[in-house]
Design a protein around this motif. Sequence first.
Motif, PDB file in Angstrom:
ATOM      1  N   VAL A 117       0.836  -1.208   0.000  1.00  0.00           N
ATOM      2  CA  VAL A 117       0.000   0.000   0.000  1.00  0.00           C
ATOM      3  C   VAL A 117       0.866   1.252   0.000  1.00  0.00           C
ATOM      4  N   MET A 118       1.952   1.249   0.759  1.00  0.00           N
ATOM      5  CA  MET A 118       2.855   2.399   0.760  1.00  0.00           C
ATOM      6  C   MET A 118       3.480   2.608  -0.616  1.00  0.00           C
ATOM      7  N   GLN A 119       3.805   1.494  -1.293  1.00  0.00           N
ATOM      8  CA  GLN A 119       4.336   1.603  -2.654  1.00  0.00           C
ATOM      9  C   GLN A 119       3.299   2.204  -3.590  1.00  0.00           C
ATOM     10  N   LEU A 120       2.047   1.771  -3.453  1.00  0.00           N
ATOM     11  CA  LEU A 120       0.963   2.292  -4.292  1.00  0.00           C
ATOM     12  C   LEU A 120       0.776   3.790  -4.069  1.00  0.00           C
ATOM     13  N   MET A 121       0.777   4.226  -2.817  1.00  0.00           N
ATOM     14  CA  MET A 121       0.599   5.642  -2.521  1.00  0.00           C
ATOM     15  C   MET A 121       1.776   6.471  -3.037  1.00  0.00           C
ATOM     16  N   HIS A 122       2.987   5.907  -2.941  1.00  0.00           N
ATOM     17  CA  HIS A 122       4.170   6.616  -3.429  1.00  0.00           C
ATOM     18  C   HIS A 122       4.108   6.815  -4.940  1.00  0.00           C
ATOM     19  N   GLN A 123       3.506   5.859  -5.639  1.00  0.00           N
ATOM     20  CA  GLN A 123       3.386   5.952  -7.091  1.00  0.00           C
ATOM     21  C   GLN A 123       2.198   6.803  -7.530  1.00  0.00           C
ATOM     22  N   THR A 124       1.352   7.177  -6.581  1.00  0.00           N
ATOM     23  CA  THR A 124       0.167   7.980  -6.905  1.00  0.00           C
ATOM     24  C   THR A 124       0.130   9.217  -6.018  1.00  0.00           C
ATOM     25  N   PRO A 125       1.080  10.139  -6.170  1.00  0.00           N
ATOM     26  CA  PRO A 125       1.111  11.315  -5.285  1.00  0.00           C
ATOM     27  C   PRO A 125       0.002  12.316  -5.563  1.00  0.00           C
ATOM     28  N   VAL A 126      -0.561  12.267  -6.785  1.00  0.00           N
ATOM     29  CA  VAL A 126      -1.634  13.190  -7.154  1.00  0.00           C
ATOM     30  C   VAL A 126      -2.756  12.403  -7.801  1.00  0.00           C
ATOM     31  N   LEU A 127      -3.980  12.655  -7.346  1.00  0.00           N
ATOM     32  CA  LEU A 127      -5.149  12.036  -7.966  1.00  0.00           C
ATOM     33  C   LEU A 127      -5.687  12.988  -9.023  1.00  0.00           C
ATOM     34  N   SER A 128      -5.666  12.545 -10.260  1.00  0.00           N
ATOM     35  CA  SER A 128      -6.106  13.390 -11.359  1.00  0.00           C
ATOM     36  C   SER A 128      -7.621  13.512 -11.383  1.00  0.00           C
ATOM     37  N   ASN A 129      -8.085  14.460 -12.168  1.00  0.00           N
ATOM     38  CA  ASN A 129      -9.517  14.666 -12.345  1.00  0.00           C
ATOM     39  C   ASN A 129     -10.185  13.409 -12.878  1.00  0.00           C
ATOM     40  N   ALA A 130      -9.538  12.754 -13.844  1.00  0.00           N
ATOM     41  CA  ALA A 130     -10.114  11.542 -14.435  1.00  0.00           C
ATOM     42  C   ALA A 130     -10.191  10.410 -13.419  1.00  0.00           C
ATOM     43  N   ARG A 131      -9.163  10.279 -12.571  1.00  0.00           N
ATOM     44  CA  ARG A 131      -9.154   9.207 -11.574  1.00  0.00           C
ATOM     45  C   ARG A 131     -10.258   9.425 -10.523  1.00  0.00           C
ATOM     46  N   ILE A 132     -10.435  10.658 -10.109  1.00  0.00           N
ATOM     47  CA  ILE A 132     -11.481  10.976  -9.134  1.00  0.00           C
ATOM     48  C   ILE A 132     -12.857  10.694  -9.714  1.00  0.00           C
ATOM     49  N   ARG A 133     -13.060  11.086 -10.966  1.00  0.00           N
ATOM     50  CA  ARG A 133     -14.357  10.860 -11.617  1.00  0.00           C
ATOM     51  C   ARG A 133     -14.657   9.360 -11.718  1.00  0.00           C
ATOM     52  N   ALA A 134     -13.661   8.558 -12.120  1.00  0.00           N
ATOM     53  CA  ALA A 134     -13.861   7.115 -12.254  1.00  0.00           C
ATOM     54  C   ALA A 134     -14.208   6.482 -10.905  1.00  0.00           C
ATOM     55  N   ALA A 135     -13.518   6.903  -9.850  1.00  0.00           N
ATOM     56  CA  ALA A 135     -13.778   6.343  -8.522  1.00  0.00           C
ATOM     57  C   ALA A 135     -15.177   6.692  -8.041  1.00  0.00           C
ATOM     58  N   LEU A 136     -15.600   7.936  -8.247  1.00  0.00           N
ATOM     59  CA  LEU A 136     -16.934   8.345  -7.802  1.00  0.00           C
ATOM     60  C   LEU A 136     -18.033   7.669  -8.624  1.00  0.00           C
ATOM     61  N   ASN A 137     -17.788   7.484  -9.909  1.00  0.00           N
ATOM     62  CA  ASN A 137     -18.750   6.745 -10.734  1.00  0.00           C
ATOM     63  C   ASN A 137     -18.886   5.307 -10.237  1.00  0.00           C
ATOM     64  N   HIS A 138     -17.764   4.714  -9.833  1.00  0.00           N
ATOM     65  CA  HIS A 138     -17.791   3.350  -9.297  1.00  0.00           C
ATOM     66  C   HIS A 138     -18.609   3.304  -8.006  1.00  0.00           C
ATOM     67  N   VAL A 139     -18.380   4.269  -7.115  1.00  0.00           N
ATOM     68  CA  VAL A 139     -19.126   4.309  -5.853  1.00  0.00           C
ATOM     69  C   VAL A 139     -20.616   4.503  -6.102  1.00  0.00           C
ATOM     70  N   ALA A 140     -20.935   5.349  -7.087  1.00  0.00           N
ATOM     71  CA  ALA A 140     -22.335   5.674  -7.347  1.00  0.00           C
ATOM     72  C   ALA A 140     -23.101   4.537  -8.005  1.00  0.00           C
ATOM     73  N   THR A 141     -22.389   3.594  -8.649  1.00  0.00           N
ATOM     74  CA  THR A 141     -23.069   2.532  -9.395  1.00  0.00           C
ATOM     75  C   THR A 141     -22.939   1.142  -8.766  1.00  0.00           C
ATOM     76  N   ILE A 142     -21.857   0.888  -8.003  1.00  0.00           N
ATOM     77  CA  ILE A 142     -21.621  -0.462  -7.494  1.00  0.00           C
ATOM     78  C   ILE A 142     -22.638  -0.870  -6.436  1.00  0.00           C
ATOM     79  N   ASN A 143     -23.094   0.092  -5.664  1.00  0.00           N
ATOM     80  CA  ASN A 143     -24.071  -0.197  -4.612  1.00  0.00           C
ATOM     81  C   ASN A 143     -25.020   0.981  -4.501  1.00  0.00           C
ATOM     82  N   ARG A 144     -26.052   0.987  -5.352  1.00  0.00           N
ATOM     83  CA  ARG A 144     -26.958   2.127  -5.419  1.00  0.00           C
ATOM     84  C   ARG A 144     -27.763   2.331  -4.141  1.00  0.00           C
TER      85      ARG A 144
END
Length: 330
Positions: A117-144
């Motif tokens: 997990v620390m390696q993953l966070m180190h490789q992702t220091p900034v969450l882009s607009n596209a990444r945030i949108r994809a994550a929120l779309n997943h949250v909004a659809t996976i469990n309505r």
Amino acid sequence: MSNGLAIAAMTAVFKNLIEDGLVQNAALSSMGNILVTTLPPDQISIGVDGQPQLNLFLYQVSQNRNVDLGKSDRYQPTHHQVSTEEGAILPLAINLHYVLTAYGNKDFQTEILLGYVMQLMHQTPVLSNARIRAALNHVATINRSGLLAQAIESTSVEALTEQLDQVKIVPNLLDTEQMSRLWSLLHGSYRPSIAYEISMVFIGSQKSSPGSSKEALNQPQIEKIVASPTNNQIVAGSSLIIYGKNLSADITLLRLNAGENLLEPQIVEDNRILFKLPHNLDAGVQKVQVVHQQLYKYQKDSELEVVSNEQTFVLHPTIQFSVEEQGCNV
């Protein structure tokens, strides 16, 4: 547009980032299903047959001191085509502090989980607009039927994405005393953990005008204008370079002398813009502004325009003459 879902949405995006990273990591397949939760540590109990678990807990919210939206003239942009309500409450810029804890009931499980997990966070220091949108779309659809998915329906994924645009994830390496104090406050049984700080998230009033959050923070600033090449005088048709801050946007245009027609630059970077002057300009003092435009999908048919400060430059005249050749009789 700002609303109170920003904190919950950011936690959901962070959780989704961890879940995706675990699924895509083949080295963790031997552990089986790894549970990712966002519970208070004192509510987590791992039994003998319990599955490995990662818990992301928001333990503190602090104000981002690098941004003072209320006192600096820099964050008071001029908006065209947008009616700004007098006395509108500007958004609050905040940082979110999380403690990420690994749980396991077998040798080396917690160490392996925490390391990946620390390696993953180190490789992702900034969450882009596209990444945030994809994550929120997943949250909004996976469990309505989920609490957050239902709350997102009251606004929109696009609105939250714009609000959480370009957040940074920074590890906060606490020393032994700080970690001991933290776990004492959490009233949980200590497990290997690492703290993370996320910035920047906006919390605003529903009375705030649409252009008073991210647009206010990212108002373009012109510092100087020079000719290109820099040793040339500025004349009609010259290429100019604008230097400044926050110059790049979805749509970046230029306004000369407060005119209605906007110029399209040739090169746009965050701190530099290259453009060419029209050939029909009169000599004298000229004014230029950087204009940012962005069409928000959740605001139908409404376009926001944020402009920079005005910067002046002197346009030198050009002298044109012709020489008529006269014939001579010898």
